[in-house]
Design a protein around this motif. Structure first.
Motif, PDB file in Angstrom:
ATOM      1  N   SER A 128      -6.954  -5.734  11.606  1.00 13.57           N
ATOM      2  CA  SER A 128      -8.099  -4.962  11.136  1.00 13.57           C
ATOM      3  C   SER A 128      -7.635  -4.053  10.009  1.00 13.57           C
ATOM      4  O   SER A 128      -6.428  -3.829   9.834  1.00 13.57           O
ATOM      5  N   MET A 129      -8.591  -3.535   9.247  1.00 13.32           N
ATOM      6  CA  MET A 129      -8.266  -2.712   8.086  1.00 13.32           C
ATOM      7  C   MET A 129      -9.024  -1.389   8.130  1.00 13.32           C
ATOM      8  O   MET A 129     -10.088  -1.289   8.723  1.00 13.32           O
ATOM      9  N   ARG A 130      -8.446  -0.410   7.478  1.00 17.14           N
ATOM     10  CA  ARG A 130      -9.139   0.844   7.193  1.00 17.14           C
ATOM     11  C   ARG A 130      -8.863   1.206   5.737  1.00 17.14           C
ATOM     12  O   ARG A 130      -7.762   0.948   5.224  1.00 17.14           O
ATOM     13  N   ALA A 131      -9.853   1.755   5.070  1.00 14.05           N
ATOM     14  CA  ALA A 131      -9.683   2.156   3.678  1.00 14.05           C
ATOM     15  C   ALA A 131      -9.229   3.614   3.627  1.00 14.05           C
ATOM     16  O   ALA A 131      -9.655   4.442   4.429  1.00 14.05           O
ATOM     17  N   VAL A 247     -18.670   9.780   2.024  1.00 12.51           N
ATOM     18  CA  VAL A 247     -17.459   8.959   1.935  1.00 12.51           C
ATOM     19  C   VAL A 247     -17.521   8.160   0.647  1.00 12.51           C
ATOM     20  O   VAL A 247     -18.472   7.416   0.413  1.00 12.51           O
ATOM     21  N   ILE A 248     -16.507   8.354  -0.188  1.00 12.59           N
ATOM     22  CA  ILE A 248     -16.385   7.604  -1.436  1.00 12.59           C
ATOM     23  C   ILE A 248     -15.204   6.645  -1.294  1.00 12.59           C
ATOM     24  O   ILE A 248     -14.124   7.056  -0.859  1.00 12.59           O
ATOM     25  N   LEU A 249     -15.422   5.386  -1.621  1.00 10.54           N
ATOM     26  CA  LEU A 249     -14.343   4.408  -1.606  1.00 10.54           C
ATOM     27  C   LEU A 249     -13.680   4.394  -2.982  1.00 10.54           C
ATOM     28  O   LEU A 249     -14.189   3.770  -3.917  1.00 10.54           O
ATOM     29  N   PRO A 250     -12.557   5.096  -3.138  1.00 10.63           N
ATOM     30  CA  PRO A 250     -11.907   5.163  -4.449  1.00 10.63           C
ATOM     31  C   PRO A 250     -11.291   3.809  -4.788  1.00 10.63           C
ATOM     32  O   PRO A 250     -11.090   2.955  -3.926  1.00 10.63           O
ATOM     33  N   THR A 251     -10.959   3.633  -6.036  1.00 13.99           N
ATOM     34  CA  THR A 251     -10.239   2.446  -6.468  1.00 13.99           C
ATOM     35  C   THR A 251      -9.076   2.867  -7.360  1.00 13.99           C
ATOM     36  O   THR A 251      -9.063   3.980  -7.897  1.00 13.99           O
ATOM     37  N   THR A 257      -9.804  -0.818  -3.825  1.00 10.27           N
ATOM     38  CA  THR A 257      -9.541   0.243  -2.862  1.00 10.27           C
ATOM     39  C   THR A 257      -8.311  -0.078  -2.015  1.00 10.27           C
ATOM     40  O   THR A 257      -8.138  -1.210  -1.553  1.00 10.27           O
ATOM     41  N   HIS A 258      -7.477   0.923  -1.814  1.00  8.16           N
ATOM     42  CA  HIS A 258      -6.281   0.756  -0.989  1.00  8.16           C
ATOM     43  C   HIS A 258      -6.669   0.677   0.479  1.00  8.16           C
ATOM     44  O   HIS A 258      -7.427   1.503   0.985  1.00  8.16           O
ATOM     45  N   VAL A 259      -6.147  -0.336   1.162  1.00  4.97           N
ATOM     46  CA  VAL A 259      -6.364  -0.467   2.595  1.00  4.97           C
ATOM     47  C   VAL A 259      -5.031  -0.463   3.326  1.00  4.97           C
ATOM     48  O   VAL A 259      -3.998  -0.847   2.773  1.00  4.97           O
ATOM     49  N   LEU A 317     -16.803  -2.539   0.116  1.00  6.72           N
ATOM     50  CA  LEU A 317     -15.357  -2.410  -0.005  1.00  6.72           C
ATOM     51  C   LEU A 317     -14.844  -3.468  -0.980  1.00  6.72           C
ATOM     52  O   LEU A 317     -14.877  -4.664  -0.685  1.00  6.72           O
ATOM     53  N   LYS A 318     -14.381  -3.024  -2.138  1.00  3.46           N
ATOM     54  CA  LYS A 318     -13.747  -3.915  -3.105  1.00  3.46           C
ATOM     55  C   LYS A 318     -12.242  -3.696  -2.999  1.00  3.46           C
ATOM     56  O   LYS A 318     -11.667  -2.843  -3.658  1.00  3.46           O
ATOM     57  N   MET A 319     -11.630  -4.461  -2.126  1.00  5.34           N
ATOM     58  CA  MET A 319     -10.253  -4.244  -1.719  1.00  5.34           C
ATOM     59  C   MET A 319      -9.255  -4.579  -2.827  1.00  5.34           C
ATOM     60  O   MET A 319      -9.419  -5.567  -3.542  1.00  5.34           O
ATOM     61  N   GLU A 320      -8.238  -3.749  -2.962  1.00  2.12           N
ATOM     62  CA  GLU A 320      -7.122  -4.054  -3.853  1.00  2.12           C
ATOM     63  C   GLU A 320      -6.328  -5.213  -3.242  1.00  2.12           C
ATOM     64  O   GLU A 320      -5.833  -5.116  -2.121  1.00  2.12           O
TER      65      GLU A 320
END
Length: 345
Positions: A128-131, A247-251, A257-259, A317-320
């Protein structure tokens, strides 16, 4: 959270596993898999129970917040541990450094989990992941998009709160910054963020939300799942902290975004290897992934799984797509840089 009866059952399994430690023959019994985990029992008990129902394989589990990888190392060839479930890429890497893992070759796991969320040689896989998100004051912050690099912008001077940057969550972020930009630029970034701190780093991620409500700071770093735990938990004060933030999902600049992850390792001397592989495959199945997403407020590693509505409200979530194995390799450098700039002082 899951009911106490289920959690108690998992802890009773821990007692059974203690007995297994003295008997390799018992640990090798058919229809058993032995789990060491430093994640709270309630987070996995329902999943493990469903695994038993689906396969008939009994799960014995032992929970401890610290020292399980070292325990497996000390137990050596007589260890009853089949798998280690742990949180944070740093702890996963520690297990590898201790030499307690063996590779898993599974088409089911490879199909379910993206390559950058697995070890290239199969020594671990994410479950599982968390940002690593930005908590921002609803009252005082109008920004809806922030980059990690932007945290060093002087516009935030005196407005940032965070837990220690030597904590594993932040070390992983700094290590990712090294992978992205190199050590020199990461050092300058750390200096910039430190210059923007409202107070000396302290507490945990929930305390960041608490300080934002109190007006100590305007923004801070925190894992996404804590917002779910605060919002739907039983502590009325924490509900207020969660209500005070967006909550802001930074990039990363020109990135995602770092997970970070929770992950599973197949123990080197697993006495029930085949059953352990079945468990690993089950934990990446749609059934188990739905539990992680809905109950734990985490992001599933498997595509096509519905995300908890609260987590979904944070935005897409636009994951790195950065190899977490590479992040793990840079943790020591990250820790040294944090000390070099005196971030926590």
């Amino acid at each position: 959270m899951l009911n106490t009866k289920v959690a108690r059952g998992l802890l009773l399994g821990a007692a059974a596993l203690g007995a297994l430690a003295g008997s390799v023959a018992s640990a090798s019994a058919q229809g058993v898999v032995n789990v060491y985990t430093n994640r709270e029992p309630g987070l996995y008990s329902a999943t493990l129970d469903e695994f038993t129902k689906a396969t008939g394989i009994k799960v014995n589990a032992i929970f401890s917040e610290q020292g399980l990888a070292e325990r497996i190392k000390a137990e050596g060839e007589n260890s009853p541990a089949d798998v280690l479930i742990t949180v944070d890429i740093g702890r996963i890497q520690e297990a590898l450094d201790l030499g307690i893992a063996q590779p898993v070759r599974s088409e089911a796991v490879a199909a379910a989990v993206p390559a950058h969320l697995r070890h290239p040689e199969g020594l671990w896989t994410a479950l599982s992941m968390r940002a690593r998100a930005v908590y921002a004051s609803k009252e005082r912050v109008k920004d809806t998009a922030i980059t990690y690099e932007g945290l060093a912008d002087p516009k935030w001077k005196g407005k940032i709160c965070t837990r220690s940057f030597q904590h594993q969550y932040n070390i992983a972020l700094v290590a990712a910054m090294i992978v992205k930009h190199g050590e020199a630029k990461t050092e300058e970034w750390l200096k910039g963020v430190k210059a923007n701190l409202a107070k000396k780093p302290s507490g945990g991620d929930r305390d960041v939300a608490k300080d934002i409500l109190a007006g100590v700071c305007d923004i801070g770093l925190g894992n996404t799942y804590y917002v779910g735990l605060m919002t739907n938990g039983t502590n009325p004060d924490q509900k207020k902290w969660a209500e005070a933030i967006n909550v802001i999902l930074p990039t990363f600049e020109n990135g995602g975004t770092h997970v970070n992850v929770s992950g599973i390792v197949l123990a080197k001397n697993a006495p029930n290897r085949d059953n352990a592989v079945k468990l690993i495959e089950y934990m990446t199945s749609p059934e188990a992934q739905r539990v992680f997403a809905d109950v734990n407020y985490e992001y599933p590693v498997r595509a096509g799984i519905a995300i908890n509505p609260l987590v979904k409200s944070f935005g897409e979530l636009k994951m790195e797509n950065m190899s977490l194995a590479e992040v793990a390799k840079n943790r020591a450098k990250a820790s040294a840089l944090v000390d070099k700039v005196g971030f926590d002082r």
